[in-house]
Design a protein around this motif. Structure first.
Motif, PDB file in Angstrom:
ATOM      1  N   LEU A  82       0.684  -1.344  -0.037  1.00  0.00           N
ATOM      2  CA  LEU A  82       0.029   0.139   0.193  1.00  0.00           C
ATOM      3  C   LEU A  82       0.727   1.323   0.066  1.00  0.00           C
ATOM      4  O   LEU A  82       0.692   2.314  -0.724  1.00  0.00           O
ATOM      5  N   LEU A  83       1.863   1.166   0.783  1.00  0.00           N
ATOM      6  CA  LEU A  83       2.798   2.252   0.791  1.00  0.00           C
ATOM      7  C   LEU A  83       3.518   2.565  -0.587  1.00  0.00           C
ATOM      8  O   LEU A  83       3.583   3.719  -1.029  1.00  0.00           O
ATOM      9  N   ARG A  84       3.771   1.492  -1.206  1.00  0.00           N
ATOM     10  CA  ARG A  84       4.571   1.747  -2.357  1.00  0.00           C
ATOM     11  C   ARG A  84       3.639   2.462  -3.511  1.00  0.00           C
ATOM     12  O   ARG A  84       4.069   2.985  -4.144  1.00  0.00           O
ATOM     13  N   ARG A  85       2.328   1.886  -3.576  1.00  0.00           N
ATOM     14  CA  ARG A  85       1.448   2.684  -4.502  1.00  0.00           C
ATOM     15  C   ARG A  85       1.237   3.991  -4.246  1.00  0.00           C
ATOM     16  O   ARG A  85       1.002   4.698  -5.118  1.00  0.00           O
ATOM     17  N   ARG A  86       1.168   4.356  -2.870  1.00  0.00           N
ATOM     18  CA  ARG A  86       0.784   5.891  -2.343  1.00  0.00           C
ATOM     19  C   ARG A  86       2.012   6.763  -2.794  1.00  0.00           C
ATOM     20  O   ARG A  86       1.988   7.977  -2.760  1.00  0.00           O
ATOM     21  N   ALA A  87       3.258   6.122  -2.749  1.00  0.00           N
ATOM     22  CA  ALA A  87       4.558   7.124  -2.499  1.00  0.00           C
ATOM     23  C   ALA A  87       4.919   7.411  -3.986  1.00  0.00           C
ATOM     24  O   ALA A  87       4.391   6.681  -5.018  1.00  0.00           O
ATOM     25  N   ALA A  88       5.582   8.334  -4.010  1.00  0.00           N
ATOM     26  CA  ALA A  88       6.122   8.800  -5.460  1.00  0.00           C
ATOM     27  C   ALA A  88       7.092   7.830  -5.933  1.00  0.00           C
ATOM     28  O   ALA A  88       7.617   7.222  -5.017  1.00  0.00           O
ATOM     29  N   PRO A  89       7.149   7.567  -7.148  1.00  0.00           N
ATOM     30  CA  PRO A  89       8.107   6.819  -7.726  1.00  0.00           C
ATOM     31  C   PRO A  89       9.668   7.057  -7.214  1.00  0.00           C
ATOM     32  O   PRO A  89      10.452   5.884  -6.930  1.00  0.00           O
ATOM     33  N   ASP A  90      10.074   8.081  -6.734  1.00  0.00           N
ATOM     34  CA  ASP A  90      11.520   8.390  -6.416  1.00  0.00           C
ATOM     35  C   ASP A  90      11.567   8.744  -5.212  1.00  0.00           C
ATOM     36  O   ASP A  90      12.735   9.009  -4.507  1.00  0.00           O
ATOM     37  N   ASP A  91      10.337   8.280  -4.274  1.00  0.00           N
ATOM     38  CA  ASP A  91      10.594   8.771  -2.826  1.00  0.00           C
ATOM     39  C   ASP A  91      11.550   7.344  -2.224  1.00  0.00           C
ATOM     40  O   ASP A  91      11.571   6.189  -2.793  1.00  0.00           O
ATOM     41  N   GLU A  92      12.316   7.848  -1.349  1.00  0.00           N
ATOM     42  CA  GLU A  92      13.180   7.135  -0.534  1.00  0.00           C
ATOM     43  C   GLU A  92      12.402   5.804   0.281  1.00  0.00           C
ATOM     44  O   GLU A  92      13.179   5.024   0.704  1.00  0.00           O
ATOM     45  N   ILE A  93      11.322   5.929   0.557  1.00  0.00           N
ATOM     46  CA  ILE A  93      10.760   4.974   1.120  1.00  0.00           C
ATOM     47  C   ILE A  93      10.771   3.476   0.389  1.00  0.00           C
ATOM     48  O   ILE A  93      10.830   2.499   0.934  1.00  0.00           O
ATOM     49  N   HIS A  94      10.890   3.708  -0.924  1.00  0.00           N
ATOM     50  CA  HIS A  94      10.895   2.443  -1.468  1.00  0.00           C
ATOM     51  C   HIS A  94      12.215   1.673  -1.328  1.00  0.00           C
ATOM     52  O   HIS A  94      12.367   0.562  -0.852  1.00  0.00           O
ATOM     53  N   GLU A  95      13.327   2.348  -0.999  1.00  0.00           N
ATOM     54  CA  GLU A  95      14.718   1.864  -0.373  1.00  0.00           C
ATOM     55  C   GLU A  95      14.476   1.229   1.002  1.00  0.00           C
ATOM     56  O   GLU A  95      14.818   0.185   1.386  1.00  0.00           O
ATOM     57  N   THR A  96      13.847   2.154   1.885  1.00  0.00           N
ATOM     58  CA  THR A  96      13.579   1.947   3.267  1.00  0.00           C
ATOM     59  C   THR A  96      12.837   0.505   3.254  1.00  0.00           C
ATOM     60  O   THR A  96      13.097  -0.710   4.080  1.00  0.00           O
ATOM     61  N   LEU A  97      11.667   0.264   2.398  1.00  0.00           N
ATOM     62  CA  LEU A  97      10.830  -0.944   2.458  1.00  0.00           C
ATOM     63  C   LEU A  97      11.770  -1.974   1.893  1.00  0.00           C
ATOM     64  O   LEU A  97      11.715  -3.208   2.491  1.00  0.00           O
ATOM     65  N   ALA A  98      12.477  -1.814   1.006  1.00  0.00           N
ATOM     66  CA  ALA A  98      13.527  -2.800   0.333  1.00  0.00           C
ATOM     67  C   ALA A  98      14.350  -3.467   1.566  1.00  0.00           C
ATOM     68  O   ALA A  98      14.384  -4.642   1.816  1.00  0.00           O
ATOM     69  N   GLN A  99      14.846  -2.587   2.327  1.00  0.00           N
ATOM     70  CA  GLN A  99      15.797  -2.961   3.476  1.00  0.00           C
ATOM     71  C   GLN A  99      14.952  -3.572   4.441  1.00  0.00           C
ATOM     72  O   GLN A  99      15.403  -4.596   5.205  1.00  0.00           O
TER      73      GLN A  99
END
Length: 186
Positions: A82-99
């Motif tokens: 859900l967070l991935r869908r709502r976050a902008a494509p270049d948002d650092e949260i994607h890296e945080t979620l991967a970690q």
């Protein structure tokens, strides 16, 4: 897309559709993070006991084999997507979620060792070995660091990004996960 500034609560904080589950699923996740922190402290205390209390060992084992896997599924299968869908494509949260996903994988290996140690201690009524103590302390330390990231970054971001519909979906999926034959509330 309507953001969920506040999710309605039923007064006691628990929703009627799934007794024991918070009305706001993000509050439920935060509560479970607190339970995990307490469990980590209890585990570290337990492994240093010459005669580990059976009831406490069983409670920790139950948490590690029932509550924790369900919680990880809540995050991996629902919250993080859900967070991935709502976050902008270049948002650092994607890296945080991967970690965080990598942390979950790393935790699983050490979790298995801790569970085996707890089962051995329960069946033999003996103390933990030095290696088992080291594994348990390393697991607890890793979990606490992981929870810091989730509490400081992921949950606040989720509160800002997820919509009311997202929260309803997340809560429904969490409720379904807790209604199965393997569910056990703490």
């Amino acid at each position: 897309m309507e953001r969920a500034a506040a999710y309605p609560d039923d007064g006691a904080g628990r929703g009627e559709a799934c007794p024991g589950l918070r009305a706001n699923p993000l509050d439920q996740i935060a509560d479970e993070h607190m339970e995990q922190r307490v469990m980590c402290c209890d585990l570290e205390t337990l492994v240093h006991c010459a005669h580990p209390p059976q009831a406490r060992a069983i409670a920790i084992l139950t948490h590690l084999t029932t509550v924790l896997p369900r919680h990880v599924a809540d995050e991996e299968e629902d919250l993080f997507p859900l967070l991935r869908r709502r976050a902008a494509p270049d948002d650092e949260i994607h890296e945080t979620l991967a970690q965080l996903l990598a942390d979950h994988d790393e935790s699983e290996t050490s979790l298995d060792r801790v569970v085996q140690a707890l089962r051995r201690v329960l069946s033999s009524n003996t103390a933990f070995t030095d290696d088992e103590v080291a594994d348990a302390v390393a697991f607890a330390t890793h979990e606490r660091r992981h929870l810091i990231v989730e509490n400081a970054i992921v949950l606040p971001l989720a509160r800002g990004l997820l919509t009311k519909d997202d929260l309803k979906t997340l809560r429904l999926r969490m409720a379904l996960r807790r209604s199965g034959p393997d569910s056990e509330e703490t």
